[in-house]
Write a protein that holds these residues in place. Structure first.
Motif, PDB file in Angstrom:
ATOM      1  N   LEU A 109      -2.737  -5.131  -1.069  1.00 12.73           N
ATOM      2  CA  LEU A 109      -2.301  -4.371  -0.121  1.00 12.73           C
ATOM      3  C   LEU A 109      -1.037  -3.885  -0.250  1.00 12.73           C
ATOM      4  O   LEU A 109      -0.464  -3.552  -0.385  1.00 12.73           O
ATOM      5  CB  LEU A 109      -2.515  -5.167   1.037  1.00 12.73           C
ATOM      6  CG  LEU A 109      -3.475  -5.755   1.327  1.00 12.73           C
ATOM      7  CD1 LEU A 109      -3.302  -6.798   2.687  1.00 12.73           C
ATOM      8  CD2 LEU A 109      -3.741  -4.524   1.978  1.00 12.73           C
TER       9      LEU A 109
ATOM     10  N   LEU B   7       0.113  -2.419   6.489  1.00 13.62           N
ATOM     11  CA  LEU B   7      -0.830  -3.088   6.067  1.00 13.62           C
ATOM     12  C   LEU B   7      -2.218  -2.025   5.791  1.00 13.62           C
ATOM     13  O   LEU B   7      -3.569  -2.413   4.699  1.00 13.62           O
ATOM     14  CB  LEU B   7      -0.869  -4.631   6.280  1.00 13.62           C
ATOM     15  CG  LEU B   7       0.168  -4.749   6.180  1.00 13.62           C
ATOM     16  CD1 LEU B   7      -0.129  -6.564   6.940  1.00 13.62           C
ATOM     17  CD2 LEU B   7       0.391  -5.655   4.761  1.00 13.62           C
TER      18      LEU B   7
ATOM     19  N   GLY C 283      -1.717   0.197   3.305  1.00 16.57           N
ATOM     20  CA  GLY C 283      -2.443  -1.260   2.469  1.00 16.57           C
ATOM     21  C   GLY C 283      -3.868  -0.400   2.241  1.00 16.57           C
ATOM     22  O   GLY C 283      -4.173  -0.501   0.822  1.00 16.57           O
TER      23      GLY C 283
ATOM     24  N   ARG D  18       4.271   4.970  -1.501  1.00 19.20           N
ATOM     25  CA  ARG D  18       2.913   3.914  -1.857  1.00 19.20           C
ATOM     26  C   ARG D  18       2.402   4.092  -3.099  1.00 19.20           C
ATOM     27  O   ARG D  18       2.129   2.962  -4.111  1.00 19.20           O
ATOM     28  CB  ARG D  18       2.230   4.091  -1.138  1.00 19.20           C
ATOM     29  CG  ARG D  18       0.855   3.339  -1.149  1.00 19.20           C
ATOM     30  CD  ARG D  18       1.445   1.662  -1.856  1.00 19.20           C
ATOM     31  NE  ARG D  18       0.073   0.858  -1.168  1.00 19.20           N
ATOM     32  CZ  ARG D  18      -0.769   0.687  -2.238  1.00 19.20           C
ATOM     33  NH1 ARG D  18       0.119   0.458  -3.673  1.00 19.20           N
ATOM     34  NH2 ARG D  18      -1.200  -0.289  -2.477  1.00 19.20           N
TER      35      ARG D  18
ATOM     36  N   THR E  68       4.039  -1.471  -0.962  1.00 20.30           N
ATOM     37  CA  THR E  68       3.621  -1.518   0.254  1.00 20.30           C
ATOM     38  C   THR E  68       4.921  -2.037   0.918  1.00 20.30           C
ATOM     39  O   THR E  68       5.508  -1.468   2.040  1.00 20.30           O
ATOM     40  CB  THR E  68       2.143  -2.230   0.635  1.00 20.30           C
ATOM     41  OG1 THR E  68       1.290  -1.243   0.045  1.00 20.30           O
ATOM     42  CG2 THR E  68       2.595  -2.200   2.370  1.00 20.30           C
TER      43      THR E  68
END
Length: 257
Positions: free
Chosen positions: A103, A173, A177, A227, A233
């Motif tokens: 993640l 997430l 992620g 990201r 993340t």
């Protein structure tokens, strides 16, 4: 020779580790649906519990009344976090990659944090100027009602935790992620993954009108790019939390509370 000595048997040869794998486009999409359903069920369970606790009926009117309640919204958002974490664990466990690595839960440099914060301030500030120029409300109208309702239940602190901590955690997430990781390693590539995950994240905010949805989409694109560039993340979780906290304070101030 030791190999012929029964008192010293040859050392066991360790088998090679099983190969790791990343869920590609369809695996990420299908597991993403499972993760979203898990989150939804967790939130619905809280709503049903609140209806029953208040002695209400499981009717359209009863559900609408409870869903609009600030305390219920806070609890439902909080309930979504453990459900998302559990579903993510099951999905990632099958890849034989660690939860954090899959993640992108790695910290980044303070320079990247500053760049992210400044970029977010510029973007949100630009949308605020456009909103004022168009004669629109800077904050979504329903947010003021939610804050007032939470205050009536002495649960404003819980609402802040839900909006500024729990929601950014499970949304990032999930979007930056889970979705970004799998889709970026499919034929979509990083930029396709940024776009598609941002669209999915925007659709998750259909409580807003088209203007605020456009704002959500651009913020999602910024988070996705950060990201991609930083591999972190945690950075997008931090920025998401700061954005939600600032929006909550802004709404509270504009509502004159």
């Amino acid at each position: 020779m030791d190999a012929l000595n029964p008192d010293t048997p040859p050392s066991a040869v360790e088998p090679p580790p099983l190969p790791t794998r990343v869920w590609k486009f369809w695996g990420t999409a299908l597991w993403g649906l499972v993760i979203f359903i898990a989150m939804f069920l967790g939130q619905v369970a809280v709503i049903v519990w609140r209806i029953v606790a208040q002695g209400g009926e499981l009717s359209a009117g009863g559900i609408t009344h409870v869903v609009a309640d600030g305390l219920t919204i806070s609890l439902s958002v909080l309930a979504g976090l453990p459900m998302v974490l559990l579903a993510l664990w099951f999905a990632i466990h099958r890849t034989r990659i660690s939860f954090a690595d899959y993640l992108g839960l790695h910290w980044t440099s303070w320079r990247n944090v500053i760049i992210g914060v400044v970029s977010l301030i510029v973007l949100v500030g630009a949308w605020d100027m456009v909103s004022r120029a168009a004669g629109r409300e800077v904050a979504p109208g329903f947010m003021g009602d939610v804050l007032k309702s939470a205050q009536e239940h002495s649960a404003l602190w819980l609402l802040v935790i839900a909006f500024a901590v729990a929601a950014p955690l499970w949304e990032e997430l999930f979007a930056r992620g889970w979705l970004y990781r799998g889709w970026s390693e499919s034929r979509l590539g990083p930029y396709g993954a940024i776009l598609l995950s941002s669209i999915v994240w925007t659709v998750m905010h259909l409580q807003y009108d088209w203007f605020f949805l456009c704002q959500v989409l651009t913020i999602g694109l910024l988070f996705g790019y950060l990201r991609f560039r930083t591999g972190s993340t945690w950075l997008t979780i931090l920025l998401h939390g700061l954005n939600n906290f600032a929006a909550t304070i802004q709404t509270w101030w504009l509502a004159g509370s």
